[in-house]
Structure formats: C-alpha cells, structure tokens
Design an enzyme around this catalytic site. Structure first.
Site, PDB file in Angstrom:
ATOM      1  CD  GLU A  21       0.349  -7.312   5.137  1.00 26.22           C
ATOM      2  OE1 GLU A  21       1.276  -6.968   4.375  1.00 26.22           O
ATOM      3  OE2 GLU A  21      -0.845  -7.077   4.898  1.00 26.22           O
ATOM      4  CE  LYS A  65       1.672  -4.617   0.585  1.00 24.86           C
ATOM      5  NZ  LYS A  65       1.276  -5.280   1.828  1.00 24.86           N
ATOM      6  CG  ASP A 123      14.749 -12.885  -8.532  1.00 25.09           C
ATOM      7  OD1 ASP A 123      14.229 -11.997  -7.829  1.00 25.09           O
ATOM      8  OD2 ASP A 123      15.595 -12.668  -9.412  1.00 25.09           O
ATOM      9  CG  HIS A 150      -5.172  -5.967   9.198  1.00 24.86           C
ATOM     10  ND1 HIS A 150      -3.855  -5.633   9.213  1.00 24.86           N
ATOM     11  CD2 HIS A 150      -5.397  -6.559   8.014  1.00 24.86           C
ATOM     12  CE1 HIS A 150      -3.302  -6.006   8.085  1.00 24.86           C
ATOM     13  NE2 HIS A 150      -4.219  -6.580   7.347  1.00 24.86           N
TER      14      HIS A 150
HETATM   15  C1  MEV Z   1      -2.450  -4.944   2.666  1.00 26.27           C
HETATM   16  O1  MEV Z   1      -1.202  -5.568   2.776  1.00 26.27           O
HETATM   17  C2  MEV Z   1      -3.085  -5.310   1.342  1.00 26.27           C
HETATM   18  C3  MEV Z   1      -4.404  -4.586   1.051  1.00 26.27           C
HETATM   19  O2  MEV Z   1      -4.198  -3.182   1.165  1.00 26.27           O
HETATM   20  C4  MEV Z   1      -4.802  -4.964  -0.350  1.00 26.27           C
HETATM   21  C5  MEV Z   1      -5.974  -4.190  -0.890  1.00 26.27           C
HETATM   22  O3  MEV Z   1      -6.198  -3.031  -0.446  1.00 26.27           O
HETATM   23  O4  MEV Z   1      -6.653  -4.714  -1.792  1.00 26.27           O
HETATM   24  C6  MEV Z   1      -5.449  -4.954   2.038  1.00 26.27           C
END
Ligand code: MEV
Length: 432
Positions: free
Chosen positions: A89, A272, A288, A386
């Site tokens: 990413e 995430k 792992d 991004h």
């Molecule tokens: C993207 O990989 C991760 C984000 O969505 C995390 C977040 O929203 O805090 C940018």
C-alpha cells in the site's frame, strides 16, 4: 470441484505436491496456456530462493515479492531504529516515518511473554467435580509438560499456570483448560501445541471426559505491548504547513478518536490503519501476521464492545498524547524468521535481541501509523496525499514514459481527477 477453466485438465495436478518446482511450473504453463513472459514471472528467483520456499510450504510454483522498505526517524525508549516494512500500500511507510519525525519519540512497555494453550474437554458427567480434580492435580500436570521443552525452562520460560473454566451451550457443559506458558523469545505456537497435546491424555484420565481441541489461543491477553508518544501542538501545526494551527490539529485528532470510540464502523477502520504498520513490520520480520491480526481484533472487542486499540488525550500543555495497548504475539526464534533471508536481514537492521524488543518496536509503529492516518483524515483529508502516489501509478498504466509520469500525475492531482481516462487525455495534450 469445478475450476471453471475449460482448457485445464485437473488430472495434471494429481500428485502436484510430489513434483519439482520446475515440473509444477511446466504443468501450470501448459494448463493455463501461459505466455513466455508469464512463465518468466514464475521462474524468476527472488531474495527468497526456490530451495527455501519449497521447504516452507507445499505446491510451490514461484515466489511473490512485495515492496521491501524501511521506515525512518523512529526513536523508541531513547534508541534510534530503522524499521523494515513489507507492504503493497502506498503512503504507509512515508506516513509512519513522518509521524515518528514529528513526535517526541516513543516510550514503551511489554508484558512477560505468557501465551495461552486451550484444551477442550467434552462428555463430562460432573463438570464441577472434573474442574476440582484438575485443579487438585495442577502441580503434577505442570510438571508433566515442563519436560516438553527443556530449553525453554533453561531460559526462564515454561508452563506457569493452569486454569479451568466450565463452559455451557445447548448441548451441555464442557471444560476449557487453559495452560499458561512463558514462551520467552518464541512466538509460542509450537511449544504450546505440543504441551497441550501432551497434557490431554492425562486430563482425559482425570476427568473421564474426552479432550477434543488442543491448541494455542491467539487472544494473548497476558502478552501485550504498550507504547506512548507525545506530539506537541507546535509540531502538529507545523506539519500542516500553516493551514491549521497546533490547537486545531490536536482538537481535530481528538474528535477523530471520539468517532472511533462511538462507532464500531469507524473503530474497525481506525484499527485497520494501526495494522497497516504492524503487519508490514511483521511480514518484513517473517512473523505470523494472521495471528497478530486475529488477536488484535479479538482484543479490541474483549471488553464486550469493539473499540479502538489506541487512545488519545491532551496533556496539561495542550499537546497530543497517543497511547496503544494490544497483544503482540511474535518471536525471534523458529518459524520463517530463521529461514527467510529477508527476515534475517530485517532482524539485522533492527538489531533486536529479544522478542520483547521487537514487540515494543512494532507497537510503536502501530501507534505512529494510526496517528498519521488520524492527522491527515481530520485535517487535509486522505485523498490528497494518497492521490499523488496513486496518480503516478495511473499515469504509468495509461502509458506515460519515465519523463511523462510526474507531469501527468501532477496535472491529474491539480485537476482533482485521477483516472486512466484523464491520464490519457493529459498525455494526448502534452504529446501534441
Ligand atoms: C487505509 O489503509 C487506512 C486508513 O483508512 C486508516 C484510518 O482510516 O484511520 C487511512
């Protein structure tokens, strides 16, 4: 099973696992009508030699590289680190490095490496009596599993405790025997699984029940790591190039955090973002990462409500304080760490001596990554940053040459439209 490919003959895959890598590649090439270039993708050796890959898993036909990178600027417990990350990413490595740069460094803590093994016991007549019997024989049971791993004992680890819980569902009662083991520098799955298997027959004998599952639990509540960092309001204001002042950024991040506390839909994405950083270091160090993922999300919901793994507050000077607390199941001995050449290289770059040190580093990266995401999301918005990297990829896909990539990407970002169509349109214009 129908593979859904007409020209593929399933019979060609009989005994696939027994074949040499080269033969497997040939079968794939024939059955899927692979071109010369496609065949070359399979036969290209990477930093992970075929001979090693072939010993790691079954049916190997090639290796699958990921970008391998390093995050910079991390100062953890007063020590400088360069941190290897493997991830597909864009922006993750840059964001972690930047978050570390504008922080005052990370302070960390870690628990003893105590992992949990579970034994499920069914067909028990009197669950209370069975529980008491196991508890009565605790010392003897722990002694029995101590012999499984003398090396672990030598280094101060080994089985530490045994707990019994009575569980009940519509079919009746069953026992959960939890074996707590200090696994020292190992991830622990091997030691735990061997120990629970060794314990099971004795548990059956004592309870007259049947032991079914004997396996590690990935919810490692006793093996957690914590990190804390302060981002001063001045550094935060400066990071937005004057668009927001420091107080505004602190408040924006605190509001973003409130959102994750208030709704599971946001908490999931919040976490995430943490795992973006954690998994990338986990992969680069041969860990792992699925075990960590499972444990992280389960821990996030452990108190009954799925919650963010980090928390944010303001100190008395109005600076932002970020904290993280989560289970980190990892090791520096055994598993892929010792066989994957890049995992070994990562360990050399990190210079870690214990699994605990690695956990402290990884939990800091998780916090940095989360802070970075919240800062961007709550101020300028994610897409802008991004988009710059994404735009370059789109420009390449649209056929931009080396000289054209940056121009096309910049024009797309300026036009706030990043798409293959737009890239082609710009290419048409600049080539006129
Ligand atoms: C993207 O990989 C991760 C984000 O969505 C995390 C977040 O929203 O805090 C940018």
């Amino acid at each position: 099973m129908d593979f859904g490919v007409d020209y593929m003959d399933k019979k060609s895959f009989a005994g696939f696992y027994k074949k040499e890598i080269k033969e497997r590649q040939e079968i794939l090439a024939k059955e899927f009508d692979l071109s010369k270039d496609e065949k070359a993708l399979l036969s290209k050796e990477s930093a992970l030699p075929f001979s090693v890959a072939n010993r790691m898993i079954e049916n190997v036909v090639g290796t699958f590289p990921l970008p391998y990178s390093v995050a910079t600027n991390f100062v953890i417990d007063g020590k400088d680190y360069i941190i290897p990350m493997a991830i597909e990413e864009p922006s993750v490595v840059a964001a972690a490095s930047n978050a570390a740069k504008i922080s005052n460094g990370f302070e960390t803590a870690a628990d003893e490496p105590i992992m949990i093994g579970q034994i499920q016991v069914i067909n028990i007549k009197d669950a209370e009596h069975a529980k008491n019997t196991i508890e009565h024989h605790k010392t003897e049971l722990l002694e029995l599993v101590e012999k499984v791993d003398p090396v672990l004992i030598k280094f101060g680890g080994g089985p530490k405790d045994l707990q019994v819980n009575i569980l009940e569902d519509e079919k009746g009662k069953m026992l959960e025997v939890q074996l707590l083991v200090d696994v020292r520098d190992a991830m622990g799955a091997n030691a735990i699984n061997t120990m629970t298997e060794k314990l099971a027959p004795k548990i059956e004998e004592l309870t007259k029940g049947k032991a079914i599952l004997k396996i590690i639990s990935n919810l490692a509540i006793y093996r957690r790591a914590q990190a804390k960092a302060v981002w001063t309001k001045d550094a935060l204001g400066g990071s937005t190039k004057g668009k927001f002042n420091g107080e505004e950024v602190v408040e924006a991040i605190l509001n973003a955090y409130r959102f994750a506390v208030a709704t599971q839909f946001r908490a999931t994405t919040h976490n995430k973002g943490i795992m973006n950083g954690i998994d990338a270091v986990m992969i680069a160090t041969g860990q792992d990462f699925r075990a960590i993922e499972a444990g992280a999300h389960s821990f996030a919901a452990y108190k009954g409500k799925y919650s963010p793994l980090t928390k944010y507050s303001k100190d008395k000077d109005g600076n932002l304080v970020g904290e993280i607390d989560m289970p980190l199941v990892l090791g520096i001995v055994g598993g892929a760490i010792k066989v994957h050449p890049l995992a070994q290289l990562s360990m050399k770059i990190l210079g870690v001596k214990t699994a605990e040190e690695l956990a402290r580093i990884i939990v800091s990266v998780g916090l940095a990554q989360n802070f970075a995401a919240l800062r961007v999301l709550s101020t300028e918005g994610l897409q802008k940053g991004h988009m710059r990297l994404h735009a370059k990829n789109i420009a390449v896909q649209a056929g931009a040459t080396k000289e054209e990539i940056d121009i096309v990407a910049a024009k797309m970002v300026e036009a706030k439209e990043v798409s293959q169509g737009k890239a082609e349109e710009i290419l048409g214009e600049i080539r006129k």
